[in-house]
Enzyme design. Structure first.
Site, PDB file in Angstrom:
ATOM      1  N   THR A  64       0.828  -1.203   0.000  1.00  0.00           N
ATOM      2  CA  THR A  64       0.000   0.000   0.000  1.00  0.00           C
ATOM      3  C   THR A  64       0.864   1.256   0.000  1.00  0.00           C
ATOM      4  OG1 THR A  64      -1.274  -1.311   1.584  1.00  0.00           O
ATOM      5  CG2 THR A  64      -2.086   0.877   1.119  1.00  0.00           C
ATOM      6  N   SER A 100       6.434   4.196   8.317  1.00  0.00           N
ATOM      7  CA  SER A 100       5.247   4.750   8.949  1.00  0.00           C
ATOM      8  C   SER A 100       5.147   4.428  10.435  1.00  0.00           C
ATOM      9  CB  SER A 100       4.017   4.264   8.186  1.00  0.00           C
ATOM     10  OG  SER A 100       2.890   4.945   8.623  1.00  0.00           O
ATOM     11  N   HIS A 101       4.061   3.757  10.830  1.00  0.00           N
ATOM     12  CA  HIS A 101       3.817   3.485  12.245  1.00  0.00           C
ATOM     13  C   HIS A 101       4.507   2.207  12.700  1.00  0.00           C
ATOM     14  CE1 HIS A 101       0.975   1.650   9.581  1.00  0.00           C
ATOM     15  NE2 HIS A 101       0.868   0.672  10.452  1.00  0.00           N
ATOM     16  N   LYS A 160       9.355   5.090   0.047  1.00  0.00           N
ATOM     17  CA  LYS A 160       8.228   5.305  -0.864  1.00  0.00           C
ATOM     18  C   LYS A 160       8.569   6.459  -1.794  1.00  0.00           C
ATOM     19  CE  LYS A 160       5.753   7.604   2.919  1.00  0.00           C
ATOM     20  NZ  LYS A 160       4.532   7.734   3.704  1.00  0.00           N
ATOM     21  N   ASP A 212       1.960   9.680  14.184  1.00  0.00           N
ATOM     22  CA  ASP A 212       2.694   8.419  14.032  1.00  0.00           C
ATOM     23  C   ASP A 212       4.145   8.640  13.614  1.00  0.00           C
ATOM     24  OD1 ASP A 212       2.268   9.274  11.449  1.00  0.00           O
ATOM     25  OD2 ASP A 212       2.130   7.237  10.660  1.00  0.00           O
ATOM     26  N   ASP A 247       5.856   8.797  10.801  1.00  0.00           N
ATOM     27  CA  ASP A 247       6.217   9.767   9.768  1.00  0.00           C
ATOM     28  C   ASP A 247       5.281  10.971   9.724  1.00  0.00           C
ATOM     29  OD1 ASP A 247       4.189   8.120   8.836  1.00  0.00           O
ATOM     30  OD2 ASP A 247       4.728   8.404   6.752  1.00  0.00           O
ATOM     31  N   ASP A 253       1.974  11.389   9.357  1.00  0.00           N
ATOM     32  CA  ASP A 253       0.783  11.567   8.518  1.00  0.00           C
ATOM     33  C   ASP A 253      -0.498  11.097   9.201  1.00  0.00           C
ATOM     34  OD1 ASP A 253       1.399   8.892   8.292  1.00  0.00           O
ATOM     35  OD2 ASP A 253       1.562   8.878   6.101  1.00  0.00           O
ATOM     36  N   ARG A 254      -0.371  10.315  10.267  1.00  0.00           N
ATOM     37  CA  ARG A 254      -1.583   9.867  10.962  1.00  0.00           C
ATOM     38  C   ARG A 254      -1.868  10.734  12.181  1.00  0.00           C
ATOM     39  NH1 ARG A 254      -2.118   3.381  10.874  1.00  0.00           N
ATOM     40  NH2 ARG A 254      -1.472   3.072   8.726  1.00  0.00           N
ATOM     41  N   THR A 279      -8.492   1.416   0.001  1.00  0.00           N
ATOM     42  CA  THR A 279      -7.523   1.805   1.030  1.00  0.00           C
ATOM     43  C   THR A 279      -6.217   2.245   0.372  1.00  0.00           C
ATOM     44  OG1 THR A 279      -8.465   0.342   2.661  1.00  0.00           O
ATOM     45  CG2 THR A 279      -6.147   0.897   2.936  1.00  0.00           C
ATOM     46  N   SER A 291      -7.825   4.391   9.201  1.00  0.00           N
ATOM     47  CA  SER A 291      -6.517   4.107   9.786  1.00  0.00           C
ATOM     48  C   SER A 291      -5.856   5.381  10.320  1.00  0.00           C
ATOM     49  CB  SER A 291      -5.627   3.415   8.762  1.00  0.00           C
ATOM     50  OG  SER A 291      -5.522   4.197   7.586  1.00  0.00           O
ATOM     51  N   LYS A 332      -1.913  12.358   3.680  1.00  0.00           N
ATOM     52  CA  LYS A 332      -2.644  12.627   4.909  1.00  0.00           C
ATOM     53  C   LYS A 332      -1.708  13.382   5.839  1.00  0.00           C
ATOM     54  CE  LYS A 332      -1.910   7.869   6.531  1.00  0.00           C
ATOM     55  NZ  LYS A 332      -1.466   7.083   5.382  1.00  0.00           N
TER      56      LYS A 332
HETATM   57  C1  G16 Z   1      -0.762   3.328   4.567  1.00  0.00           C
HETATM   58  C2  G16 Z   1      -1.422   4.175   3.552  1.00  0.00           C
HETATM   59  C3  G16 Z   1      -2.810   4.511   4.030  1.00  0.00           C
HETATM   60  C4  G16 Z   1      -3.592   3.264   4.311  1.00  0.00           C
HETATM   61  C5  G16 Z   1      -2.807   2.351   5.211  1.00  0.00           C
HETATM   62  C6  G16 Z   1      -3.510   1.026   5.225  1.00  0.00           C
HETATM   63  O1  G16 Z   1      -0.668   4.050   5.750  1.00  0.00           O
HETATM   64  O2  G16 Z   1      -0.696   5.360   3.361  1.00  0.00           O
HETATM   65  O3  G16 Z   1      -3.429   5.303   3.080  1.00  0.00           O
HETATM   66  O4  G16 Z   1      -4.788   3.529   4.928  1.00  0.00           O
HETATM   67  O5  G16 Z   1      -1.512   2.161   4.733  1.00  0.00           O
HETATM   68  O6  G16 Z   1      -2.752   0.067   5.767  1.00  0.00           O
HETATM   69  P1  G16 Z   1      -3.163  -1.437   5.661  1.00  0.00           P
HETATM   70  O7  G16 Z   1      -3.057  -1.839   4.207  1.00  0.00           O
HETATM   71  O8  G16 Z   1      -2.171  -2.093   6.551  1.00  0.00           O
HETATM   72  O9  G16 Z   1      -4.561  -1.535   6.170  1.00  0.00           O
HETATM   73  P2  G16 Z   1       0.722   4.407   6.392  1.00  0.00           P
HETATM   74  O10 G16 Z   1       0.408   5.379   7.502  1.00  0.00           O
HETATM   75  O11 G16 Z   1       1.209   3.071   6.875  1.00  0.00           O
HETATM   76  O12 G16 Z   1       1.534   4.978   5.281  1.00  0.00           O
END
Ligand code: G16
Length: 542
Positions: free
Chosen positions: A17, A112-113, A125, A276, A278, A280-281, A343, A364, A375
């Site tokens: 993703t 990310s998280h 990314k 989180d 990076d 964005d959350r 997603t 999320s 985000k």
């Molecule tokens: C990433 C994407 C988000 C998405 C999330 C979903 O978040 O940037 O848009 O909602 O993955 O994660 P999963 O596929 O595990 O449900 P992030 O914050 O990890 O970059």
């Protein structure tokens, strides 16, 4: 200078993703990161002499990959690299820098998280010129390139000093170390009424912000404490650490439990928030009131016009499919279109670029707008602060007022982590096969109205993304969604999203677990979670 690819497999794993996410040890293999970066540079659109933005969330291995990427960029004809001081750029800040300086794209180094450290996760990314995550066509092309690549280009130069702002030269490439925070803080000042927020703070409004020892610390300290006047110490865990202090920088009830304890304890401040790894959350929690990300999107959309940047109203609202339908009700009331996308933030990019949506959000814990193409955790916090400063009510009051007007979408997500991939795949395959037989089936008082495997038709570029998660819709607006995570690094993660709608006049003040009990039982029966995985309880409930 040309380096050939070592014989062991390197980056031939499909980015998920959010780009390529693997254990640090994988990234440390000879040539691994280099080959991925070269594959990116081989396929992305860029004119000779283009600008590349580079930065990350400060996790372990960040500086190493930044130096590698600078050398590879120099050998691949880039004209300039803009790199955040100390290698630091939050994801939304990087998106802003790409847009502001007309870069052809940027590499954001983050998982990310996910936890950081020598035995934990790392990630890369690529974001395109609009500042947003590379769309599927680009990530597919990068992946295809990693399968055939046989060399990477680099230059033989010493490391660049990442800690001193200013320019230096690497071959023909200009490397400019920029202030990580200044451009972002300026953008926030242009969107929100800082005077109103400052006045509210002076009148006694208090908050706690948990930066989780991740990238948002310097941004939050500058904006909340220095520019808005919140007391020193408002930002907790404000120094980015390579291992995030050994914590999991995911702003939810489980990993940000200290903030929850503060907000549900005696002497809680008026407002609590976290971000989180990076940046964005976001997590929003009022005194004794948790706001689900889905509700946060809906409440922000309903009140955004109170902030100067959105005073002209919204063009549309978009949410990811598993996000609750709370935002849809706001869109309907405002006479706006509401888009349901798969997603992944990348799916919002076209809608934002085309001016079809202004505010977007995901369950999320991601919320954002057309100010960047990612985000944005602190943006959401500031919009909340702006709304509360203007409305002069508490988070709890605002949430209750919202439900009284629109009804309430009780919501929870259950995660089953580190499942054997084959078992998770069989579960999803059987579930998909059973869909046609589901409508009409009843589970207690719940009756299935419709069931499908979500496909998205992008209204801007006409592309179709299929197989994006199973939706089981019940009569009356309740729903269960099943999908496999695209961001895990160990086995498969099954996510089960549970949503129960209570209309205006219904039961609006109950505990979420009580309200979802029937749906939870139905979800297990429908998908055979225990039968397939042996699990009887989820690992994480958010
Ligand atoms: C990433 C994407 C988000 C998405 C999330 C979903 O978040 O940037 O848009 O909602 O993955 O994660 P999963 O596929 O595990 O449900 P992030 O914050 O990890 O970059």
């Amino acid at each position: 200078m040309t380096r050939s690819v070592p014989s062991q497999p390197f980056s031939g794993q499909k980015p998920g993703t959010s780009g390529l996410r693997k254990k640090v040890k994988v990234f440390q293999q000879e040539g691994y990161a280099e080959n991925f970066v070269q594959a990116v540079f081989d396929v992305v659109e860029r004119a000779p002499g283009s600008t590349l933005v580079l930065g990350g969330d400060g996790r372990y291995h960040n500086r190493t990959v930044i130096q590698q990427a600078i050398r590879i960029a120099a050998a691949n004809g880039y004209g300039k690299v803009l790199v955040g001081q100390g290698g630091i750029l939050s994801t939304p800040a990087a998106s802003n820098v790409i847009r502001k300086f007309g870069a052809s794209g940027g590499l954001i180094l983050s998982a990310s998280h996910n936890p950081g450290g020598p035995d934990e996760d790392f990630g890369i990314k690529y974001n395109i010129a609009n500042g947003g995550p590379a769309p599927e066509a680009v990530t597919e092309a990068i992946y295809a390139r990693t399968q055939t690549i046989d060399r990477w280009l680099t230059v033989d130069t010493p490391d660049v000093d990442l800690d001193t702002p200013g320019s230096s030269q690497v071959g023909d490439l200009v490397v400019e170390v920029i202030d990580s925070v200044a451009d972002y803080a300026e953008l926030m000042e242009s969107l929100f009424d800082f005077n109103a927020i400052r006045a509210n703070v002076e009148a006694g409004f208090t908050m706690a912000f948990d930066a989780m020892s991740a990238v948002t610390g310097p941004y939050a300290t500058e904006i909340l404490e220095r520019r808005l006047g919140f007391a020193e110490g408002t930002v907790r865990n404000g120094v980015p650490l390579e291992d995030f202090g050994g914590h999991h920088p995911d702003p939810n009830m489980v990993h940000a439990h200290e903030l929850f304890e503060t907000m549900f304890g005696a002497d809680a401040p008026d407002f609590g928030a976290a971000s989180d790894g990076d940046g964005d959350r976001n997590l929003i929690v009022g005194r004794n009131r948790f706001v689900t990300p889905s509700d946060s999107l809906a409440i922000l959309a309903a009140n955004a016009h109170l902030a100067p940047g959105y005073a002209a109203g919204l063009k549309g609202i978009a949410r990811s499919m598993p996000t609750s339908a709370a935002a849809d009700r706001v869109a309907e009331a405002l006479g706006l279109r509401c888009f349901e996308t798969p997603t992944g933030w990348k799916f919002f990019g076209n809608l934002l670029d085309a001016g079809m949506a202004t505010i977007c959000g995901e369950e999320s814990a991601g919320t954002g707008s057309d100010h960047v193409r990612e985000k944005d955790g602190l943006w959401a916090v500031l919009l909340w602060l702006n709304i509360l400063a203007v409305r002069k009510i508490s988070v709890d009051q605002l949430a209750r007022e919202h439900w009284a007007k629109f009804g309430r979408n009780y919501y929870a997500r259950h995660d089953y982590e580190a499942l054997p991939t084959e078992k998770a795949d069989v579960l999803m395959a059987e579930l998909t096969e059973s869909l046609a037989a589901l409508p009409g089936k009843a589970f207690g008082s719940l009756e299935i109205a419709e069931a499908d495997n979500f496909s998205y038709h992008d209204p801007v570029d006409g592309s179709t993304s299929s197989n994006q998660g199973v939706r089981v819709m019940f009569a009356g607006g309740s729903r269960v969604v099943f999908r496999l995570s695209g961001t895990g690094t160990e086995g498969a993660t099954l996510r089960v999203y549970l949503e129960r709608y209570e209309p205006v006049g219904g039961d609006l003040d109950r505990e979420t677990p009580d309200m979802l009990a029937d749906l939870i039982a139905a979800a297990d029966e429908i998908a055979g979670i225990t039968r397939h995985t042996g699990r009887t309880v989820p690992d994480v409930v958010t």
